[in-house]
Design an enzyme around this catalytic site. Structure first.
Site, short mmCIF file in Angstrom:
data_model
loop_
_atom_site.label_atom_id
_atom_site.label_comp_id
_atom_site.label_asym_id
_atom_site.label_seq_id
_atom_site.Cartn_x
_atom_site.Cartn_y
_atom_site.Cartn_z
N TYR A 51 16.93 -7.45 -3.70
CA TYR A 51 15.82 -7.02 -2.84
C TYR A 51 16.17 -7.27 -1.37
O TYR A 51 16.59 -8.37 -0.99
CB TYR A 51 14.56 -7.78 -3.21
CG TYR A 51 13.39 -7.50 -2.29
CD1 TYR A 51 12.49 -6.47 -2.58
CD2 TYR A 51 13.20 -8.23 -1.13
CE1 TYR A 51 11.43 -6.20 -1.74
CE2 TYR A 51 12.14 -7.96 -0.28
CZ TYR A 51 11.26 -6.95 -0.58
OH TYR A 51 10.22 -6.68 0.25
N TYR A 57 12.58 -0.34 1.19
CA TYR A 57 11.89 0.50 0.20
C TYR A 57 12.29 1.97 0.30
O TYR A 57 13.03 2.50 -0.53
CB TYR A 57 10.37 0.35 0.36
CG TYR A 57 9.88 -1.02 0.01
CD1 TYR A 57 9.55 -1.36 -1.31
CD2 TYR A 57 9.75 -2.00 0.98
CE1 TYR A 57 9.11 -2.62 -1.64
CE2 TYR A 57 9.30 -3.27 0.67
CZ TYR A 57 8.99 -3.58 -0.64
OH TYR A 57 8.56 -4.84 -0.96
N LYS A 117 0.55 0.68 1.85
CA LYS A 117 -0.42 -0.36 1.50
C LYS A 117 -1.80 -0.08 2.07
O LYS A 117 -2.79 -0.61 1.57
CB LYS A 117 0.07 -1.73 1.96
CG LYS A 117 1.49 -2.07 1.55
CD LYS A 117 1.72 -1.96 0.06
CE LYS A 117 3.15 -2.31 -0.30
NZ LYS A 117 3.44 -2.15 -1.74
#
Length: 332
Positions: free
Chosen positions: A265, A291, A49
């Site tokens: 998730y 992730y 990010k």
């Protein structure tokens, strides 16, 4: 591609290393595995990010914002990096969290990224149930702040809009430069795909530079069809924002494999646990459970199924997130 026209605040340690993983490659019997170390971007333990936030925070400052609002799951890597970036820029950061993982442990709710969010100065203003309209919740909160005289800037989950995706257009260009310098032919790029900005930026960057390198996303949340449509939508918007002709990208450039999500998730899987342990014990590299762990699990499964030739060179993009390991201590 000309990206110098876009405002950018330098936040990361770039270029991040592009390293071979010889022991993992040998263990799996090929192909030749490499890793793009975007866990080493340097902003509050790093992660993917940071690249997006260089463009997003710059735009916030250009618009005169004094507060950044963003959202993510409780153990969000994006939120942690956004709080850190806001601190660097002298901005307040207000956070909305979503309870996506059922029956969380106390460690999940309070350690790892959540601990760092608070340490970095982020204010957690709400923690909403799974399935909430998080974008609308942020817009509502921004409206309240405006009434009080603040100047908020809303960053979507994952920093995934055309502005943020420029960060991975730059990553693609950076990686291509490293491969040329090293004389390395890259045959495939593989990474975890969630909020879509990383994959969209990589597709636009690689296609915009006429590399011909395919990008293979491993979905960590949405089913294949939905994830691919979400990525494709952002690919088109990012290409337009970056000034590329529509013909520079095509729907066939977007591939997202959703076979490794498991129960949902942030929910652990056996293949993720194996991938995290193998990468740690063979290469000394820490992945995360949400992730990069599932992304690597997908890559390992593809190798075992013969998806790549033994002589091919495959680059795995490490999107960071090892801080969240502490929130998942019990499963390890």
């Amino acid at each position: 591609m000309q990206l110098d026209a876009f405002p950018r605040m330098r936040l990361g340690h770039f270029p991040t290393p592009l390293e071979p993983m010889p022991r993992l490659s040998r263990h799996l019997g090929g192909p030749n595995l490499y890793i793009k170390r975007d866990d080493c971007t340097g902003l509050a333990t790093g992660g993917n990010k940071t690249r997006k936030l260089e463009f997003l925070i710059a735009q916030a400052l250009e618009q005169g914002a004094d507060t950044v609002i963003t959202q993510g799951a409780v153990q969000s890597n994006h939120v942690r990096q956004t709080v850190a970036a806001a601190a660097r820029a002298g901005l307040r950061c207000e956070i909305l969290l979503e309870k996506r993982v059922p029956d969380p442990t106390d460690e999940y709710e309070h350690s790892g990224n959540v601990l760092l969010d608070r340490l970095l100065g982020g204010e957690i203003v709400s923690c909403l149930p799974a399935g909430s309209d998080m974008q609308q919740a942020m817009e509502d909160h921004a409206a309240q702040l405006r009434k009080s005289g603040a100047k908020p800037y809303v960053i979507p989950g994952g920093g995934s809009n055309p502005v943020g995706a420029l960060g991975y257009v730059t990553c693609a260009e950076e990686m291509l430069g490293q491969s040329r310098e090293a004389g390395l032919r890259i045959d495939h790029v593989v990474h975890a795909t969630g909020s879509t900005g990383t994959q969209a930026g990589m597709v636009v960057g690689l296609r915009g530079n006429h590399s011909g390198i395919p990008v293979y996303g491993i979905s960590v949340r949405a089913p294949k069809a939905r994830q691919e449509e979400n990525v494709w939508s952002l690919v088109q918007a990012t290409a337009e924002y970056a000034g590329l002709p529509a013909s520079s990208v095509s729907r066939s450039d977007v591939v997202a494999d959703a076979d490794y999500v498991g129960d949902g998730y942030g929910m652990p899987t056996d293949s993720m646990l194996e991938a995290v342990r193998l990468t740690a014990r063979l290469e000394g590299i820490l992945l995360d459970p949400v992730y990069s762990g599932k992304g690597m699990a997908g890559l390992i499964a593809l190798i075992r199924r013969g998806r790549f030739r033994p002589d091919e060179n495959v680059v795995f993009i490490h999107t960071g997130g090892s801080a969240s390991l502490f929130g998942y201590r019990q499963i390890f």
